[in-house]
Design a protein around this motif. Structure first.
Motif, mmCIF file in Angstrom:
data_model
loop_
_atom_site.group_PDB
_atom_site.id
_atom_site.type_symbol
_atom_site.label_atom_id
_atom_site.label_comp_id
_atom_site.label_asym_id
_atom_site.label_seq_id
_atom_site.Cartn_x
_atom_site.Cartn_y
_atom_site.Cartn_z
ATOM 1 N N ILE A 352 -0.077 -7.114 -5.141
ATOM 2 C CA ILE A 352 -0.918 -6.713 -4.014
ATOM 3 C C ILE A 352 -0.658 -7.711 -2.883
ATOM 4 O O ILE A 352 -0.623 -8.916 -3.125
ATOM 5 C CB ILE A 352 -2.422 -6.761 -4.378
ATOM 6 N N ILE A 353 -0.472 -7.248 -1.651
ATOM 7 C CA ILE A 353 -0.296 -8.186 -0.541
ATOM 8 C C ILE A 353 -1.412 -8.003 0.495
ATOM 9 O O ILE A 353 -1.951 -6.910 0.667
ATOM 10 C CB ILE A 353 1.081 -8.073 0.153
ATOM 11 N N TRP A 354 -1.729 -9.121 1.153
ATOM 12 C CA TRP A 354 -2.730 -9.115 2.211
ATOM 13 C C TRP A 354 -2.092 -8.692 3.525
ATOM 14 O O TRP A 354 -0.993 -9.127 3.866
ATOM 15 C CB TRP A 354 -3.321 -10.514 2.368
ATOM 16 N N VAL A 355 -2.798 -7.814 4.265
ATOM 17 C CA VAL A 355 -2.339 -7.390 5.581
ATOM 18 C C VAL A 355 -3.530 -7.303 6.529
ATOM 19 O O VAL A 355 -4.659 -7.052 6.114
ATOM 20 C CB VAL A 355 -1.630 -6.014 5.540
ATOM 21 N N ALA A 356 -3.259 -7.548 7.801
ATOM 22 C CA ALA A 356 -4.237 -7.294 8.868
ATOM 23 C C ALA A 356 -3.482 -6.572 9.974
ATOM 24 O O ALA A 356 -3.449 -7.002 11.123
ATOM 25 C CB ALA A 356 -4.861 -8.588 9.364
#
Length: 803
Positions: A352-356
């Motif tokens: 899972i990767i963090w994105v904004a």
């Protein structure tokens, strides 16, 4: 005139009547609503207390208060209106010069529940704001003691606020107390299609009217002529138990918002994971991630840890958090993202990767190449603090989002996680929107979730959400796995008052949020505060909770990470603890089929000195003593013959204790760890065999601890294969069995020594404890007689032989 709508046992009639020529009354034993048809105001009385005197509807049309021009027209009462089974719905029609307002009050016959909302139909195009179905209280009049708590603006992951404040957000919890009795009230948003629920309680000098609002300035909606606007619904629940009321609230939210089950929920809530942010922050690199992958593979994979969250720090950023250059390019110091993903997948770990990806660097090539994907101001891309923001409603903005989802899927990413920074675009979206468009904060939030959900379903990516403006918004999007229920927990969380708020929010939110969306308490830390945090996280672990740890491999406490129960019901504060921060005692429950129930008692001492906490067990476990008391931290158990349990705690520590009603005639299962689901369990006294059928969603390790007086474990069979003696042992009177389960059904048979005789059979005749006791005494006497007789006979034969 008196019209009785419904009567029910042990309650006052629930009725509508004319108390006078111009007053309409709704009443039952808990709630009385008096609606003045002349003054267009009503009183709400609860528990002999006038909560809301001369309350009324509120709405501003084109900035002007509509109320002074409204006149009563008529009312109707409907039974079991569509979507309101079990409710009586009062509709009061109010007419203005150019506007019709309908005020709805729905009251449930069999429980004290009130749902209220309004509709507004202008003759001409108009802007509406400051909408409230319950406002303008003359005063609060309390004969009882009042306690109140509410949420922060970002309901999730916001913490609870205590006491009356100028603005309170849903849910608002009120407790009225008088001597030994009390009444609990939960007030919250039931739907969230356009506005954010706000309870305004301010000084007389504040221009905003006191009330419960479903749409509040600066949010507004534009209604065309002869079109009808329906406000979001607000729900009031009355009772004497916050736990029950909040659970009921979540069920109403699911019912009224047509909730869907998450497409990926069963995978991510039936496993645990790891997150990079808690220790590495944004200094994560591919080489450090590969070490964490190796550690999980070697030590935790078999215990249910099967995904990794790569948080902020992987992406190229030329400005400041939370922007990125294009949300594709990686930071030069990060290393090789594809290699990390490949290594994780080889070891059966998801990524899972963090994105904004709603926020971009002002110098990104996208500003020039794709300007229409951004929010615009006066014909140019809007730039604020060197950041530009995605326009999720534009054709180009949605196209670029789809390009990102396609890219993430192509490199093997399994899911995305957002935090509140991803939602920073909401405020400029609202402020820059055309007055001709219906744009509110909640509308933009819902639209964002809708777009994300569509793309997540198309590319089969799971979404871990880190916040929400309103709870009901979370029900409609099946790709949303979870939502955070507290602010960040990291190795930098050293402020004990802050951690107290985190724990408080986790314990007072997780249990009731589960039917709506999986609660996410953020990182489990075992390398510091191990005597505080791990017990809390382990007490809320269910099959509907997202749990991931945040320790680096060098500081992870394997014992704390491996041994945890997956509860049927997450830890819930006992009623006396609801206004403690955090609650001192909470209770989790696990049913082992119908064989027995394990109660997990979480004790928390958040004071700066040692403390003794006590609780009466009789009503809690619905059983008289004795009880088996098991401490998983010391792996020791004892039999408690008293109805009260007392625990001594050092300052700022917690302890999780398991309580099981004790039956001496059969084994007491005191712990079963991990995600194994017990389908059935039985004890057969004639063969001294404990038989269990377990289900596992994946190949995982679990351990079973058993307390059985004067019995020793002889052998164990798993799926008809006898286990090596190294797989089980007996220590301190507790038998411990370690099982490597296969995916699907597993059969476990455990045999014990036959010392001591029992006649108890749970699945068989289910004899009472008294009958079983008498039978044991009789058999013991018979056995003693036989032994004595045989011994005498042997002596006689020996004497004859000597002669």
């Amino acid at each position: 005139m008196l019209l009785i709508l419904e009567s029910f046992p042990f309650r006052l009639p629930f009725l509508v009547s004319y108390a006078s020529s111009d007053t309409l009354v709704f009443m039952n034993s808990y709630v009385r609503i008096e609606y003045s048809l002349t003054r267009l105001k009503y009183n709400l009385s609860v528990f002999n207390t006038l909560l809301f005197r001369n309350s009324r509807v509120a709405v501003k049309v084109n900035g002007l208060d509509l109320y002074p021009s409204l006149k009563f027209s008529n009312y109707t009462v409907e039974h079991n209106l569509a979507g309101f089974n079990g409710f009586d719905v009062l509709k009061v029609v109010l007419l203005g010069e150019n506007t019709t307002v309908e005020h709805y009050l729905a009251i449930k016959n069999e429980a004290p529940v009130l749902i209220t909302w309004i509709s507004v139909r202008p003759k001409y195009r108009a802007y509406l704001t400051d909408v409230s179905p319950l406002s303008s209280f003359e005063t609060f009049i309390f004969r009882e003691r009042i306690q109140i708590l509410s949420k922060e603006y970002w309901v999730l992951p916001g913490h609870y606020q205590y006491g009356l404040t100028d603005r309170m957000y849903s849910p608002v919890l009120i407790r009225l107390s008088r001597k030994e009795t009390s009444l609990d009230i939960v007030v919250s948003s039931l739907t969230s299609n356009t506005g954010k629920f706000t309870f305004i309680y301010t000084s007389e000098n504040n221009p905003t009217t006191l009330g419960f609002y479903s749409l509040l300035s600066p949010d507004k909606v534009l209604i065309d002529e002869d079109h009808t606007f329906y406000s979001d619904k607000i729900i009031f629940l009355f009772g004497n138990n916050f736990n029950t009321l909040l659970t009921s609230y979540s069920n109403y939210v699911v019912t009224f918002n047509k909730a869907y089950n998450s497409t990926n929920l069963s995978y991510y809530t039936a496993l645990r994971g790891w997150i990079s942010w808690a220790y590495y922050y944004d200094k994560i690199t591919s080489s450090s991630l590969e070490k964490e992958v190796s550690f999980i593979k070697d030590n935790l994979l078999e215990y249910g840890y099967k995904y990794i969250i790569i948080d902020d720090g992987w992406e190229r950023r030329d400005t400041s958090y939370p922007a990125a250059f294009d949300w594709i390019q990686t930071k030069s110091s990060f290393g090789n993202l594809s290699r990390v993903i490949s290594e994780a997948h080889k070891n059966n770990l998801r990524i899972i990767i963090w994105v904004a990806f709603t926020c971009y660097d002002y110098d990104s090539y996208l500003i020039k190449e794709k300007p229409n994907m951004f929010l615009m101001q006066n014909g140019d891309v809007f730039i604020e603090n060197q950041h530009s923001y995605l326009n999720i409603s534009s054709k180009e903005g949605k196209a670029y989002l789809e390009n990102l989802f396609s890219f993430y899927k192509s490199i093997g990413i399994d899911g995305l996680t957002f935090d509140l920074a991803t939602l920073q675009f909401i405020a400029p979206t609202v402020s820059l929107s055309s007055p001709e468009k219906n744009i509110t904060s909640v509308f933009v939030f819902n639209r964002f979730l809708e777009v994300i959900n569509e793309l997540a379903e198309k590319y089969n990516l799971a979404i871990f959400l880190k916040g929400a403006l309103e709870i009901p918004s979370l029900t409609k999007f099946p790709s949303l796995i979870s939502s955070r229920v507290s602010w960040d927990v990291t190795y930098g969380s050293s402020d004990l008052s802050y951690l107290g708020g985190v724990i408080d929010s986790v314990l007072k939110t997780s249990f009731w949020l589960e039917p709506i969306i999986a609660p996410d308490p953020d990182a489990l830390i075992t390398g510091q505060y191990k005597n505080l945090l791990s017990n809390v996280w382990n007490a809320i672990q269910t099959n509907s909770t997202v749990i991931y740890y945040g320790d680096p491999y060098s500081r992870a406490n394997l014992t704390l990470l491996k041994d945890y129960i997956v509860w049927d019901s997450a830890a819930t504060p006992v009623e006396s603890s609801w206004f403690e921060v955090p609650p001192t005692i909470s209770v989790a429950i696990k049913h082992l089929s119908d064989y027995e129930t394990i109660y997990g008692l979480l004790f928390i001492n958040y004071e700066n000195n040692a403390r003794r906490l006590s609780i009466s067990l009789t009503s809690l476990v619905n059983s008289l003593p004795p009880y088996v008391v098991f401490d998983p931290s010391s792996t020791s158990a004892f039999i408690l013959h008293e109805p009260t349990l007392s625990i001594d705690l050092d300052k700022f520590t917690s302890k999780l204790i398991y309580i099981i009603p004790f039956k001496s005639s059969c084994p007491t299962v005191i712990e079963i760890t991990g995600f194994a689901n017990i389908k059935s369990i039985s004890y057969f006294p004639n063969s001294t065999e404990l038989h269990a059928i377990l289900w596992s969603n994946d190949a995982v390790n679990t351990s079973i601890r058993i307390f059985f007086s004067n019995r020793t474990l002889l052998d164990v069979y798993l799926n008809n294969q006898i286990l090596s003696k190294t797989c089980y042992k007996v220590t301190k009177g507790i038998s411990v069995v370690n099982l490597n389960l296969r995916k699907g059904l597993n059969e476990v048979r455990m045999h014990f020594t036959a010392s001591g005789i029992t006649n108890y059979s749970y699945e068989g005749d289910k004899m009472s404890r008294i009958a079983s006791s008498l039978s044991k005494e009789y058999k013991a006497v018979t056995l003693n007689f036989l032994i004595s007789f045989i011994f005498a006979l042997l002596i006689a034969l020996f004497i004859v032989f000597l002669k």
